[in-house]
Scaffold this active site. Structure first.
Site, PDB file in Angstrom:
ATOM      1  N   LYS A   1       0.829  -1.212   0.000  1.00  0.00           N
ATOM      2  CA  LYS A   1       0.000   0.000   0.000  1.00  0.00           C
ATOM      3  C   LYS A   1       0.861   1.258   0.000  1.00  0.00           C
ATOM      4  O   LYS A   1       0.658   2.167  -0.813  1.00  0.00           O
ATOM      5  CB  LYS A   1      -0.917   0.000   1.219  1.00  0.00           C
ATOM      6  CG  LYS A   1      -1.593   1.339   1.533  1.00  0.00           C
ATOM      7  CD  LYS A   1      -2.363   1.271   2.824  1.00  0.00           C
ATOM      8  CE  LYS A   1      -2.949   2.628   3.196  1.00  0.00           C
ATOM      9  NZ  LYS A   1      -1.941   3.547   3.768  1.00  0.00           N
ATOM     10  N   ASN A   2       1.810   1.343   0.926  1.00  0.00           N
ATOM     11  CA  ASN A   2       2.596   2.569   1.067  1.00  0.00           C
ATOM     12  C   ASN A   2       3.449   2.850  -0.169  1.00  0.00           C
ATOM     13  O   ASN A   2       3.650   4.005  -0.546  1.00  0.00           O
ATOM     14  CB  ASN A   2       3.463   2.504   2.317  1.00  0.00           C
ATOM     15  CG  ASN A   2       2.635   2.523   3.597  1.00  0.00           C
ATOM     16  OD1 ASN A   2       1.499   2.988   3.593  1.00  0.00           O
ATOM     17  ND2 ASN A   2       3.193   2.000   4.683  1.00  0.00           N
TER      18      ASN A   2
ATOM     19  N   ARG B   1      -4.833  10.915   2.995  1.00  0.00           N
ATOM     20  CA  ARG B   1      -3.535  11.440   3.432  1.00  0.00           C
ATOM     21  C   ARG B   1      -2.469  11.294   2.356  1.00  0.00           C
ATOM     22  O   ARG B   1      -1.582  12.134   2.220  1.00  0.00           O
ATOM     23  CB  ARG B   1      -3.092  10.731   4.715  1.00  0.00           C
ATOM     24  CG  ARG B   1      -1.802  11.344   5.241  1.00  0.00           C
ATOM     25  CD  ARG B   1      -1.489  11.013   6.666  1.00  0.00           C
ATOM     26  NE  ARG B   1      -0.333  11.782   7.088  1.00  0.00           N
ATOM     27  CZ  ARG B   1      -0.367  13.018   7.539  1.00  0.00           C
ATOM     28  NH1 ARG B   1      -1.515  13.634   7.649  1.00  0.00           N
ATOM     29  NH2 ARG B   1       0.741  13.661   7.875  1.00  0.00           N
TER      30      ARG B   1
ATOM     31  N   ASP C   1      -5.636   8.474   9.096  1.00  0.00           N
ATOM     32  CA  ASP C   1      -5.862   7.819  10.379  1.00  0.00           C
ATOM     33  C   ASP C   1      -5.834   8.801  11.543  1.00  0.00           C
ATOM     34  O   ASP C   1      -5.096   9.779  11.526  1.00  0.00           O
ATOM     35  CB  ASP C   1      -4.773   6.762  10.645  1.00  0.00           C
ATOM     36  CG  ASP C   1      -4.938   5.546   9.765  1.00  0.00           C
ATOM     37  OD1 ASP C   1      -6.088   5.259   9.405  1.00  0.00           O
ATOM     38  OD2 ASP C   1      -3.936   4.913   9.456  1.00  0.00           O
TER      39      ASP C   1
ATOM     40  N   ASP D   1       4.019   0.246  11.808  1.00  0.00           N
ATOM     41  CA  ASP D   1       2.730  -0.267  11.339  1.00  0.00           C
ATOM     42  C   ASP D   1       2.433  -1.679  11.822  1.00  0.00           C
ATOM     43  O   ASP D   1       1.303  -2.163  11.664  1.00  0.00           O
ATOM     44  CB  ASP D   1       2.674  -0.233   9.814  1.00  0.00           C
ATOM     45  CG  ASP D   1       2.429   1.167   9.276  1.00  0.00           C
ATOM     46  OD1 ASP D   1       2.045   2.039  10.074  1.00  0.00           O
ATOM     47  OD2 ASP D   1       2.606   1.389   8.068  1.00  0.00           O
TER      48      ASP D   1
ATOM     49  N   MET E   1       6.223   6.533  17.779  1.00  0.00           N
ATOM     50  CA  MET E   1       5.964   7.527  16.750  1.00  0.00           C
ATOM     51  C   MET E   1       4.588   8.176  16.833  1.00  0.00           C
ATOM     52  O   MET E   1       4.432   9.345  16.501  1.00  0.00           O
ATOM     53  CB  MET E   1       6.181   6.911  15.364  1.00  0.00           C
ATOM     54  CG  MET E   1       7.620   6.513  15.108  1.00  0.00           C
ATOM     55  SD  MET E   1       7.921   5.871  13.455  1.00  0.00           S
ATOM     56  CE  MET E   1       7.596   7.310  12.441  1.00  0.00           C
TER      57      MET E   1
END
Length: 434
Positions: free
Chosen positions: A22-23, A97, A121, A319, A341
């Protein structure tokens, strides 16, 4: 709002192939705007965030053709910059985002852009300073309208420079790289993120004609070029899905084979799950997880409690912290999960506590998990998915629990996981989409 009805307690069995990352997909799709030549991208996942970004670039005038499942051709020959002033663009970009990474390619190729403050998110503050400071150092000028939350950017005189990023932001690094490849002169980028997704982006840009040195390190040297050509690119398998499937296999006592993992690109992920006591075998590029009735958390060499903490690559990815936490609830032993984070990412543990997990939320960043060693199983409840990763963690918990669970707001899960209910049902899960 859709929901999952999950009947827990089933052992899964079989093979599953992770989706495309995805990223990486969000970065690569944005990068297709850097050239007026066709780009063919393979292994694109069918998930909400990616689909919304594809729709957004289509609305901007990019010709998008689906060649087959997971493979698309992007041709950004006629980009309509006037669309950026439309209410439709502002609404769509604000809800996604990943839209912030449109800025870099648009600035590099056209010298101007605008973007609303992006959404995403609710996992804590996710500032955009790294992106914007990098653009400014390259010569971009920003104008922010506090009433409309719109950023207007002028970058007609981009000039390479030396910059030391204030944080190793993955999306910030990607955005600055995509801008610098067409700026005049040389850009030296220090404290750059070096995740596999960034390496993939850089390698693709080099095939397009960019000049980038230091790929895979936190020090990049980029020599700007006037134009970039087209190329083909294949996305990596999603490392977050791979880690999720490892945790799922362990907590449900299932025998699973995760296919085509690109193990060489997973970094610490297999090792970290092995420290939770999970057995696995590497068979060429597949990860085989045998059925385990029990798994025991390791300790540090002096016998102290294991701490799992996230860190920029090559550290452990943030993640997967939610997955580690859920997996530990049925291990033997204790682990401290330190999510550095994002200060809101651990707030889903109240649902796990309601399911019977023994978790102490120390503060917004730390939780201590006392594993139940499968002596007391979690119990099904009704709960709501707060974000993508917590949503899948709750789904994994529900699949291991006794009884039936309802997970609301599964649109969050659909943002990052392709056909997750269908794929897990094929392995023996019982997930019903309501």
């Amino acid at each position: 709002m859709a929901s999952f009805e999950v009947k827990g307690g089933n052992k899964l069995n079989g093979e599953i192939t992770p989706q495309g990352a995805k990223n990486e997909a969000l970065q690569i799709i944005c990068a297709t705007l850097l050239t007026d030549q066709p780009m063919v991208i393979h292994n694109i996942p069918y998930i909400r965030d990616v689909n919304q970004l594809i729709e957004l670039v289509q609305d901007m005038g990019v010709e998008v053709t689906k060649l087959k499942e997971g493979t698309y051709r992007f041709h950004a020959i006629n980009v309509n910059l006037d669309y950026l002033a439309s209410a439709q663009y502002q609404q769509k970009a604000a809800s996604l985002r990943g839209s912030v990474m449109l800025l870099g390619p648009l600035l590099a190729r056209f010298g101007r852009s605008r973007i609303p403050k992006p959404g995403g998110d609710k996992i804590g503050r996710r500032r955009l300073d790294t992106h914007f400071l990098g653009f400014q150092q390259l010569g971009a000028k920003f104008n922010y309208d506090i009433k409309t939350n719109i950023y207007d950017v002028d970058a007609t005189q981009l000039q390479g420079t030396y910059m030391h990023l204030d944080e190793a932001s993955v999306t910030g690094t990607a955005n600055i790289i995509m801008t610098a490849v067409r700026a005049k002169g040389t850009t030296t980028l220090y404290h750059a993120a070096c995740e596999p997704y960034i390496q993939q982006l850089c390698q693709m840009l080099v095939r397009m004609g960019a000049k980038i040195e230091g790929i895979g390190s936190n020090l990049l040297k980029i020599e700007g070029v006037d134009t970039l050509g087209g190329t083909e690119h294949t996305l990596l398998p999603d490392m977050i899905e791979i880690g999720s499937f490892i945790g799922l296999a362990a907590i449900t006592g299932s025998e699973l084979t995760i296919k085509n993992c690109r193990i060489d690109q997973l970094g610490l992920i297999p090792h970290m799950f092995q420290r939770l006591g999970i057995q696995m075998e590497f068979k060429k590029d597949d990860i085989y997880i045998p059925a385990q009735d029990h798994y025991e958390i390791d300790t540090f060499m002096d016998g102290s409690i294991l701490t799992v903490a996230d860190a920029p690559w090559p550290g452990f990815t943030p993640d997967l912290m939610s997955i580690v936490l859920v997996t530990a609830t049925q291990a033997k032993g204790t682990v401290l999960v330190h999510q550095k984070m994002f200060e809101s990412r651990l707030f889903f543990v109240d649902k796990l506590i309601d399911m019977g997990a023994q978790i102490i939320l120390c503060d917004p960043h730390r939780a201590t998990v006392n594993g139940l060693n499968k002596q007391i199983m979690l119990r099904g409840i009704r709960m709501t998915s707060p974000d993508i990763r917590a949503g899948v963690a709750l789904l994994i918990a529900a699949l291991s629990a006794e009884g039936t669970s309802i997970i609301d707001n599964i649109e969050q899960i659909d943002r990052g996981y392709q056909y997750i209910d269908q794929r897990l049902n094929a392995l023996g899960a019982e997930i019903k989409r309501l």
